[in-house]
Design an enzyme around this catalytic site. Structure first.
Site, PDB file in Angstrom:
ATOM      1  N   GLU A 187       0.972  -1.179  -0.108  1.00 14.01           N
ATOM      2  CA  GLU A 187       0.106  -0.036  -0.035  1.00 14.01           C
ATOM      3  C   GLU A 187       0.848   1.250   0.052  1.00 14.01           C
ATOM      4  OE1 GLU A 187      -3.514  -0.129   2.490  1.00 14.01           O
ATOM      5  OE2 GLU A 187      -3.206   2.038   2.867  1.00 14.01           O
ATOM      6  N   ASN A 232      -3.527  -1.950   7.307  1.00 16.62           N
ATOM      7  CA  ASN A 232      -4.693  -2.487   7.062  1.00 16.62           C
ATOM      8  C   ASN A 232      -4.440  -4.031   6.858  1.00 16.62           C
ATOM      9  OD1 ASN A 232      -6.065   0.065   6.781  1.00 16.62           O
ATOM     10  ND2 ASN A 232      -4.940   0.373   4.925  1.00 16.62           N
ATOM     11  N   GLU A 253     -10.844   4.497   9.121  1.00 16.11           N
ATOM     12  CA  GLU A 253     -10.787   4.253   7.706  1.00 16.11           C
ATOM     13  C   GLU A 253     -11.366   2.898   7.334  1.00 16.11           C
ATOM     14  OE1 GLU A 253      -7.779   7.092   5.525  1.00 16.11           O
ATOM     15  OE2 GLU A 253      -6.730   5.237   6.378  1.00 16.11           O
ATOM     16  N   ARG A 265     -11.827  17.401  10.397  1.00 17.56           N
ATOM     17  CA  ARG A 265     -11.081  15.944  10.472  1.00 17.56           C
ATOM     18  C   ARG A 265      -9.873  16.216  11.237  1.00 17.56           C
ATOM     19  NH1 ARG A 265      -8.414  12.533   5.510  1.00 17.56           N
ATOM     20  NH2 ARG A 265      -6.719  11.522   6.829  1.00 17.56           N
ATOM     21  N   ASP A 296      -2.879  13.781   7.370  1.00 19.34           N
ATOM     22  CA  ASP A 296      -2.232  12.463   7.007  1.00 19.34           C
ATOM     23  C   ASP A 296      -1.103  12.687   5.922  1.00 19.34           C
ATOM     24  OD1 ASP A 296      -2.231  10.022   6.336  1.00 19.34           O
ATOM     25  OD2 ASP A 296      -3.827   9.773   4.882  1.00 19.34           O
ATOM     26  N   GLU A 302       4.850   9.072  14.282  1.00 17.31           N
ATOM     27  CA  GLU A 302       4.761   8.036  13.058  1.00 17.31           C
ATOM     28  C   GLU A 302       4.833   9.094  11.762  1.00 17.31           C
ATOM     29  OE1 GLU A 302       1.335   5.907  12.591  1.00 17.31           O
ATOM     30  OE2 GLU A 302       1.608   5.721  10.136  1.00 17.31           O
ATOM     31  N   GLU A 309       3.551   9.019  -0.342  1.00 19.35           N
ATOM     32  CA  GLU A 309       2.361   9.064  -1.121  1.00 19.35           C
ATOM     33  C   GLU A 309       1.865  10.506  -1.436  1.00 19.35           C
ATOM     34  OE1 GLU A 309      -0.456   7.809   2.025  1.00 19.35           O
ATOM     35  OE2 GLU A 309      -2.054   8.114   1.066  1.00 19.35           O
ATOM     36  N   HIS A 325      -3.916  18.015   0.995  1.00 27.19           N
ATOM     37  CA  HIS A 325      -4.765  17.144   0.456  1.00 27.19           C
ATOM     38  C   HIS A 325      -5.689  17.529  -0.766  1.00 27.19           C
ATOM     39  CE1 HIS A 325      -6.939  13.442   1.378  1.00 27.19           C
ATOM     40  NE2 HIS A 325      -6.464  13.274   2.306  1.00 27.19           N
ATOM     41  N   TRP A 383     -13.083  13.374   2.227  1.00 26.21           N
ATOM     42  CA  TRP A 383     -12.207  12.871   1.135  1.00 26.21           C
ATOM     43  C   TRP A 383     -12.022  13.761   0.099  1.00 26.21           C
ATOM     44  CZ3 TRP A 383     -15.392   7.435   0.410  1.00 26.21           C
ATOM     45  CH2 TRP A 383     -15.024   6.589   1.476  1.00 26.21           C
TER      46      TRP A 383
END
Lengths: 714, 714
Positions: free
Chosen positions: A180, A223, A304, A349, A378, A400, A406, A534, A556
């Site tokens: 991922e 995940n 998620e 969020r 994120d 983290e 990404e 984002h 989103w």
């Protein structure tokens, strides 16, 4: 005659070395552990000081690994056979010769090392020692790091110890070998062939990590699939653990909350159900039988779409503590991720993780650590530090970060991420007054926690160069170095890396370091300047999608984040808006809440700003935004020029790949700039300032672009 | 003193070479082009004969590639600097020095070569020449193939030319870099980074193929996406074509029949619609502008759900000829696959391609070639030759074999496939009487066709060793060699490959060749003995699934193929059954139709045989079947023993990987044997003969095994 003969032999030597060259292709596999010949002076010095490697603890697998590394490295660097010159002694106080030296090893702590030139019986001796074998191993790699960079100090006296306890890679690797958000091939874990067939690559992975002090690897995606907890897959993980163990690297697994139900071994996954707790205890026992030093579980729960204790009206604490009890008898830990946002909560969020976790402070078991992303959304190109840092004083928090890019250009954009991570580590939470940096939160010093850590989402895959590009190796390297010492400067780390990866020549290192240092800001500028975030295309996140506003969940959508309209742009997170600023300590909140003090890095993160509002530069916001997009593109163009001048100083293979990736980066920077300006121009109704190049296409063209085969899905 | 000095230099040389070793890891990337030092005698001889490489055609990219290969190879093999010793002259009659030699190059044909030691003006000269540069390139590789194997003949005089015109790899590579039935990582085509970023690997791919005479590559999966025909993807293919061109390799594309409709550029894909024909003509023109030597299209139409002309009530001829007209002006061809079976036709699947294609004989355009799989089903471990061979005399047919081991153990089972392919090539169709072999059908000699070819479904991927295992490289090698000359023996090819890949030492080559020669029969024995076929698990085909009988279409089910019941087993394809035997020429049909003459390789392919029927061995069929399964397992155990004895003669890295794969193969051979015997025992009601080891588990256990992460999906 004799001279002629020597000349002939010399020619033969040169020729034989030249013949070996084709096989020594610079394909990037060697990372920063290349051990190429040093210049004459440093080579001679190194040979004099470390010509032969000695230990009294060869039976220890970790000491043996350290000795093997030194013996592998030094002859290549010195150009001299092993066994000549001075002696390098490596080990721990278990070695009588080392114990006799009185090295003040307290400085080394549990995992650190001392490297010293000493004199014993009139003879010089170079000593690398740790209190435990792994410290000696880290010392060996540190010595090689110093040596690869050129001249060593005349008298070495180094003592280091890591600042955080858990220095972990999180692999988002799936059981079908997809990764991922992986941009470097398949998973390095050839699951299907495990546990029977290992791979020499696993050892090289361990060497690279140990060279940085990385001491743990979560093998599978957060995940997670329940299958990874079945006996077959535990055996596979155990085989990997066996290979990594001598290098001081523990194996961890991501656990899927609903595994007992999905494996049809329980009727519920309710953490307060005794049968569930018993299942996890038995599962932990089973894992520890296969992997005696298993590190523990990483859990993404109720996030998620992942299952979690809230599915049973229980809390994160209920879930984490139940799992923690299962691994506690074995010395294991649970890393519980705070990356949550509700699928029903209409609130900002950016506020949700704080709202959900802060009330849980002090309630977690002592072998639980909460894993918090660097920022509240994120892994965007730039985010303010996560408000949970400093806000949960009674709970160990680990940081983290995402090494895989990404949101920062995948494998082909050159973006050195240490400046981003250092920005967060140095951020002052003011939790206990000035100087309460995130670094002090995660190293435990602020609140006296002993369970501390830093995790990086790995960018490693089956590509020959490991990370998809040579410069992405620098991010793996920088993560490890910062996890060891969060106070190292990105500049220093870049220099270390470049000297080892390419050449110690300052004519190369100085400009390449400067290029690296500016590279992440370039991405911010051409993707999401001034606090935007984002805005990426849907799903794969490849390319711009600021116009996307029709996805099912509000958060989103890029339009949710930028909130651009005809009047202005930006997310009001002050009191007049979501009031996310209130999650920070008062001095920070005050600074973020005021447009005049927030600074333009986070202006649009915290404020909705009118297009025509004047900025400190004298330009309107719209003009300023345009100038940032242009600056991003210009920086990439500058990187191309820099690389064109540096490429001749290194091998053609890596030089060409880097050059071609910079071409891709430039094209895509222009795509980002043009598409974003076309969109924001249409929303704002503002025209581009005079002299500014208009987008190459109209907005509809950019909106119509689809990339069904873009990397990043899975 | 002088001697001492020399000794010191010699030690230094040895040391420096030793230092280079770690980077020279035997990871399999070098394939059979390793160019390692020869033994002293052959090395000296080679240096004497080919010390310096000369050409008068260095400006030609293909000649330049040949010279580069020789210069790369020879110093490593001879251990001597280039430029000393004798002269090797390479080129074509365009070179005056070569033209003057009178080499009788007619023997070399368009693509072949002559290699000769000649004497010119009293001096020896080694000449490698072709009528075209690509012939010289093939000659250079052939020379290196001979030289790598050890001593060259005292006087070289070799002339070769390929027997078939199209020697093609079919890549089943998808645009997302997955590979259908690929077991060696991702696609080597890093589509996403193309056309900007190339990869040094593409050149090495071209070198390896050119070394075998492979002259074409279909880049994308026959299950094609329309996207591959868009301008973006044509540009990517063009970049690959640019890299492959100097090596004499043309690029082809799989075409999706419905592309014009799916790309929204036509309302229909009816081949007789003028707008459709015009679309394909324009598309061909567009491709040829980007790739002037584009080879043409490969088409899987109306097969396994793929669209095709039958969707519009047109025929394969209508479709193929329309496409052929589009590429004809550019010299392109169409390869039309005969791999079809109806989704409604209840008739024996083995008969359907013949029934559908034979009536179309003589109706295809002259730049169409029909691509026929080796057997009538689908690349099973053993099938009789496809009945279309010999049955379409007026149509050029090319043979399609599968190099990737979809049905023969994937990457981890050692199965050398040349014996399988040679079995088919040597099979006598009797189409024009005795001696009408499949080889003569596909090389055009039987019917005088000039368009001839052989295609292999590639087993190449991004794995460092290219093919997923070292021994799978032998299948790539063998495919290329057989496409060049279908009469080469599998034994000779195995020997060539092993000498180049490992060592020319006969103590290694003789046993390893014997092991390879028996390996495919072992797979037949433990998977599908005595003419059984298609008994693999559903979807991924990993492991046994003889019990599967509930899939939607009859011919997807193993039970359809083995037809086992309490009385017997096997598919009656004689007159009393499907009468598929009637598709073969009379002498063949007669042999296949009679249980006494069919031979036990195809017994159950053509006959339903009673469990208790006595076999030539004296055993009942059931006993014979059991003994075959046992023989398969025993052969693998023997391979393990052989390898254990040979491994010390090669590098540890490849030796260990091969050994671990043999462990997997043995475990899976036992799984196949046990599961199959458990199932067939339950169906037949027969007990295992005395002394035979019973399956480790009961049938239900085997039936319950699921492998959701098995390789092979996509």
């Amino acid at each position: 005659m004799r001279l002629k003969l020597m000349a002939r032999w010399a020619a033969a030597v040169a020729m034989l070395l030249a013949f070996a060259q084709p096989a020594l292709a610079e394909d990037g596999y060697g990372l920063w552990l290349r051990y190429r010949p040093l210049a004459a002076g440093p080579a001679a010095d190194l040979a004099t000081r470390a010509g032969s490697i000695e230990t009294e603890e060869a039976a220890d697998p970790t000491i043996a690994a350290a000795v093997a590394e030194l013996r592998r490295a030094l002859p290549g660097m010195t150009g001299r056979p092993a066994g000549q010159g001075g002696t390098l002694l490596i080990g721990t106080p278990a070695s009588p010769r080392i114990a006799a030296l009185g090295l003040l090893l307290a400085r080394a702590g549990d995992d650190g090392f001392v490297i010293r030139d000493v004199t014993v019986g009139g003879r010089r001796l170079l000593v690398i020692a740790g209190n435990r074998p792994v410290g000696a191993l880290y010392g060996a790699f540190h010595f090689l790091r110093l040596a690869q960079q050129g001249a060593l100090p005349a008298r070495l006296d180094v003592a280091e110890r890591p600042r955080v306890k858990l220095r972990l890679l999180n692999h988002w690797d799936n059981l079908d070998r997809t990764v991922e958000r992986g941009y470097s091939g398949q998973s390095i874990w050839a699951w299907w062939k495990l546990p029977i067939a290992s791979d020499p690559r696993y050892v090289d992975y361990a060497r690279a990590n140990a060279s940085l002090g990385i001491n743990g690897a979560v093998l599978n995606n957060v995940n997670a699939k329940p299958d990874s907890l079945t006996p077959d897959w535990i055996a596979k993980a155990a085989k990997v653990a066996d290979v990594l163990r001598p290098y001081g690297i523990r194996v961890y697994l991501s656990a899927r909350w609903s595994a007992p139900v999905e494996l049809k071994q329980a009727k519920t996954a309710d953490p307060l159900d005794p049968a569930v707790a018993a299942w996890w205890r038995a599962k932990a026992d089973e894992i520890y039988r296969a992997i005696p030093d298993f590190g523990g579980f990483l859990v993404k729960a109720n996030s998620e779409g992942q299952p979690g204790p809230q599915d049973y009206k229980r809390t994160h604490v209920d879930g984490a503590n139940m799992l923690a009890a299962a691994v506690k008898p074995h010395g294991g830990i649970v890393m519980w991720r705070a990356f949550v946002y509700s699928d029903v909560d209409p609130d900002d969020r950016a506020k949700q993780a704080y709202d959900e976790f802060k009330p849980l402070d002090s309630r977690f078991a002592d072998n639980v650590i909460v894993q918090v992303k660097n920022g509240p959304i994120d892994f965007q190109p730039r985010e303010p530090f996560h408000p949970l840092f400093g806000a949960m004083p009674k709970t160990p928090l680990m940081l983290e970060v995402q090494i895989t890019k990404e949101y920062l250009g995948f494998a082909t954009h050159l973006a050195y991420l240490a400046p981003m991570w250092s920005e967060v580590l140095a951020a002052d939470t003011y939790a206990k007054g000035r100087g309460s940096t995130v670094a002090k939160v995660i190293d435990g010093s602020l609140e006296g926690h002993r369970l501390t850590g830093m995790a990086g989402v790995a960018n490693i895959g089956s590509d020959r160069n490991w990370s998809g590009s040579i410069f992405d190796q620098a991010n793996w390297y920088a993560f490890g170095r910062l996890a060891w010492n969060p106070d190292l400067t990105p500049q220093a780390i870049a220099g270390e890396w470049a000297r080892q990866t390419f050449t110690p020549d300052p004519a190369f290192v100085t400009p390449v370091t400067a290029m690296m240092m500016g590279s992440r800001q370039a991405v911010v500028d051409y993707m999401t300047p001034m606090g935007l975030a984002h805005l990426m295309a849907t799903g794969h996140h490849y390319g711009p999608g600021p116009w996307v506003g029709d996805l099912a969940r509000p958060e989103w959508n890029p339009t949710y984040y930028h909130r651009a309209d005809k009047d202005g742009i930006g997310f009001d997170r002050t009191r007049t808006g979501s009031n996310a600023v209130a999650q920070y300590a008062a001095p920070v909140a005050k600074r973020f809440a005021d447009k005049r003090t927030v600074g333009d890095d986070f202006l649009l993160w915290f404020h909705h700003v009118g297009w025509d509002e004047r900025q400190p530069s004298g330009r309107t916001l719209w003009e300023e935004l345009v100038s940032r997009y242009d600056r991003g593109v210009a920086t990439v163009e500058g990187m191309q020029r820099t690389w064109a001048s540096l490429a001749p100083m290194i091998d053609g293979e890596r030089a060409a790949q880097i050059a071609s990736f910079l071409v891709i980066q430039k094209e895509e920077a222009i795509w980002w700039r043009d598409a974003s300006l076309a969109y924001f121009g249409s929303v704002s109704g503002r025209k581009l300032p005079t002299g500014v190049r208009p987008p190459a296409h109209d907005l509809q063209t950019y909106e119509a672009i689809r990339h069904p085969y873009a990397p990043g899905h899975h």
